[in-house]
Design an enzyme around this catalytic site. Structure first.
Site, PDB file in Angstrom:
ATOM      1  N   HIS A  20       0.836  -1.203   0.000  1.00  0.00           N
ATOM      2  CA  HIS A  20       0.000   0.000   0.000  1.00  0.00           C
ATOM      3  C   HIS A  20       0.873   1.256   0.000  1.00  0.00           C
ATOM      4  CE1 HIS A  20      -3.118  -2.601   2.348  1.00  0.00           C
ATOM      5  NE2 HIS A  20      -3.539  -2.493   1.104  1.00  0.00           N
ATOM      6  N   LYS A  44     -16.313  -8.262   5.647  1.00  0.00           N
ATOM      7  CA  LYS A  44     -15.416  -9.077   6.468  1.00  0.00           C
ATOM      8  C   LYS A  44     -15.176  -8.362   7.799  1.00  0.00           C
ATOM      9  CE  LYS A  44     -12.395  -7.814   2.763  1.00  0.00           C
ATOM     10  NZ  LYS A  44     -11.078  -7.626   2.228  1.00  0.00           N
ATOM     11  N   ARG A  93      -2.196  -6.205  -8.486  1.00  0.00           N
ATOM     12  CA  ARG A  93      -1.150  -7.173  -8.165  1.00  0.00           C
ATOM     13  C   ARG A  93      -1.051  -8.267  -9.204  1.00  0.00           C
ATOM     14  NH1 ARG A  93      -3.389  -7.324  -2.259  1.00  0.00           N
ATOM     15  NH2 ARG A  93      -5.119  -6.828  -3.614  1.00  0.00           N
ATOM     16  N   SER A 131      -3.104  -7.445   2.941  1.00  0.00           N
ATOM     17  CA  SER A 131      -3.354  -7.364   4.383  1.00  0.00           C
ATOM     18  C   SER A 131      -3.703  -8.739   4.953  1.00  0.00           C
ATOM     19  CB  SER A 131      -4.480  -6.374   4.669  1.00  0.00           C
ATOM     20  OG  SER A 131      -4.122  -5.084   4.252  1.00  0.00           O
TER      21      SER A 131
HETATM   22  P1  ADP Z   1      -5.716  -5.884   0.558  1.00  0.00           P
HETATM   23  O1  ADP Z   1      -6.221  -6.685   1.724  1.00  0.00           O
HETATM   24  O2  ADP Z   1      -5.777  -6.682  -0.705  1.00  0.00           O
HETATM   25  O3  ADP Z   1      -4.396  -5.280   0.807  1.00  0.00           O
HETATM   26  P2  ADP Z   1      -7.107  -3.290   0.400  1.00  0.00           P
HETATM   27  O4  ADP Z   1      -8.581  -3.056   0.206  1.00  0.00           O
HETATM   28  O5  ADP Z   1      -6.564  -2.765   1.655  1.00  0.00           O
HETATM   29  O6  ADP Z   1      -6.863  -4.840   0.274  1.00  0.00           O
HETATM   30  O7  ADP Z   1      -6.311  -2.702  -0.846  1.00  0.00           O
HETATM   31  C1  ADP Z   1      -6.505  -1.391  -1.276  1.00  0.00           C
HETATM   32  C2  ADP Z   1      -5.923  -1.206  -2.651  1.00  0.00           C
HETATM   33  O8  ADP Z   1      -4.518  -1.428  -2.624  1.00  0.00           O
HETATM   34  C3  ADP Z   1      -6.462  -2.119  -3.736  1.00  0.00           C
HETATM   35  O9  ADP Z   1      -6.550  -1.357  -4.934  1.00  0.00           O
HETATM   36  C4  ADP Z   1      -5.393  -3.178  -3.877  1.00  0.00           C
HETATM   37  O10 ADP Z   1      -5.374  -3.717  -5.182  1.00  0.00           O
HETATM   38  C5  ADP Z   1      -4.152  -2.348  -3.629  1.00  0.00           C
HETATM   39  N1  ADP Z   1      -3.041  -3.163  -3.133  1.00  0.00           N
HETATM   40  C6  ADP Z   1      -3.002  -3.911  -2.026  1.00  0.00           C
HETATM   41  N2  ADP Z   1      -1.820  -4.521  -1.887  1.00  0.00           N
HETATM   42  C7  ADP Z   1      -1.075  -4.159  -2.959  1.00  0.00           C
HETATM   43  C8  ADP Z   1       0.244  -4.498  -3.424  1.00  0.00           C
HETATM   44  N3  ADP Z   1       1.013  -5.334  -2.746  1.00  0.00           N
HETATM   45  N4  ADP Z   1       0.658  -3.933  -4.579  1.00  0.00           N
HETATM   46  C9  ADP Z   1      -0.148  -3.123  -5.278  1.00  0.00           C
HETATM   47  N5  ADP Z   1      -1.393  -2.776  -4.898  1.00  0.00           N
HETATM   48  C10 ADP Z   1      -1.859  -3.291  -3.768  1.00  0.00           C
END
Ligand code: ADP
Length: 164
Positions: A20, A44, A93, A131
């Protein structure tokens, strides 16, 4: 209003990961103002409250002066209008993220024609990182070093010890 270009980076950030943070850093140089927005009403059950997630984000982005941390419920398209944002930033990703993001992007633009979606490709070293991976590792007693910012590591360890 002004000709400041504002973008919103929405997500659950439960908790914020280095993946992130990489997207936040890269998006912050593309826009004048970047709002990292923690979404309410997740189905969730989250590990951290919205306030905790916002505090983790604030702590890890203090050096980035054009980044603001916020939270929102309801439709992203409406929130973007309220904030005068021209773009939504999402991270990709894998190809499997694409179909969902593509559908959301088109729906959001239909709801708010001023709103475009910018998809940033993950940095290769964070491809596997989410996450949920972080929570799984922490719950099973593994080290989350190199997965989350150092500044929040202790908070994650403390929480998972309490729950585990
Ligand atoms: P996650 O649990 O998958 O991290 P989030 O809802 O917190 O879910 O993710 C928010 C945004 O950040 C989404 O657009 C997700 O695709 C992106 N994201 C999460 N992890 C990564 C990563 N490792 N690389 C690129 N983008 C990411």
């Amino acid at each position: 209003m002004s000709n400041m270009r504002t973008a919103i980076y929405p997500g659950s950030f439960d908790p914020v990961t280095l993946g992130h943070l990489d997207i936040i850093r890269r998006a912050s140089v593309m826009f004048d103002r970047l709002i990292v927005a923690v979404m309410h009403n997740q189905n969730k059950k989250p590990m951290f409250s919205v306030e905790e997630r916002m505090e983790f984000l604030r702590r890890t982005t203090v050096e980035l002066s054009n980044v603001e941390i916020a939270s929102f419920g309801g439709l992203l398209a409406d929130y973007a209008r309220q904030q005068d944002a021209c773009a939504v930033v999402k991270g990709l990703r894998a190809v499997s993220d694409f179909e969902y993001e593509f559908q959301m992007a088109l729906a959001n633009r239909k709801l708010n024609p001023q709103l475009d979606t910018v998809l940033l490709m993950t940095s290769a070293e964070y491809m596997y990182l989410s996450s949920s991976v972080v929570k799984d590792i922490a719950v099973h007693g593994g080290s989350v070093a190199g997965f989350v910012p150092d500044r929040i590591m202790q908070d994650i360890v403390r929480r998972t010890r309490k729950e585990g």
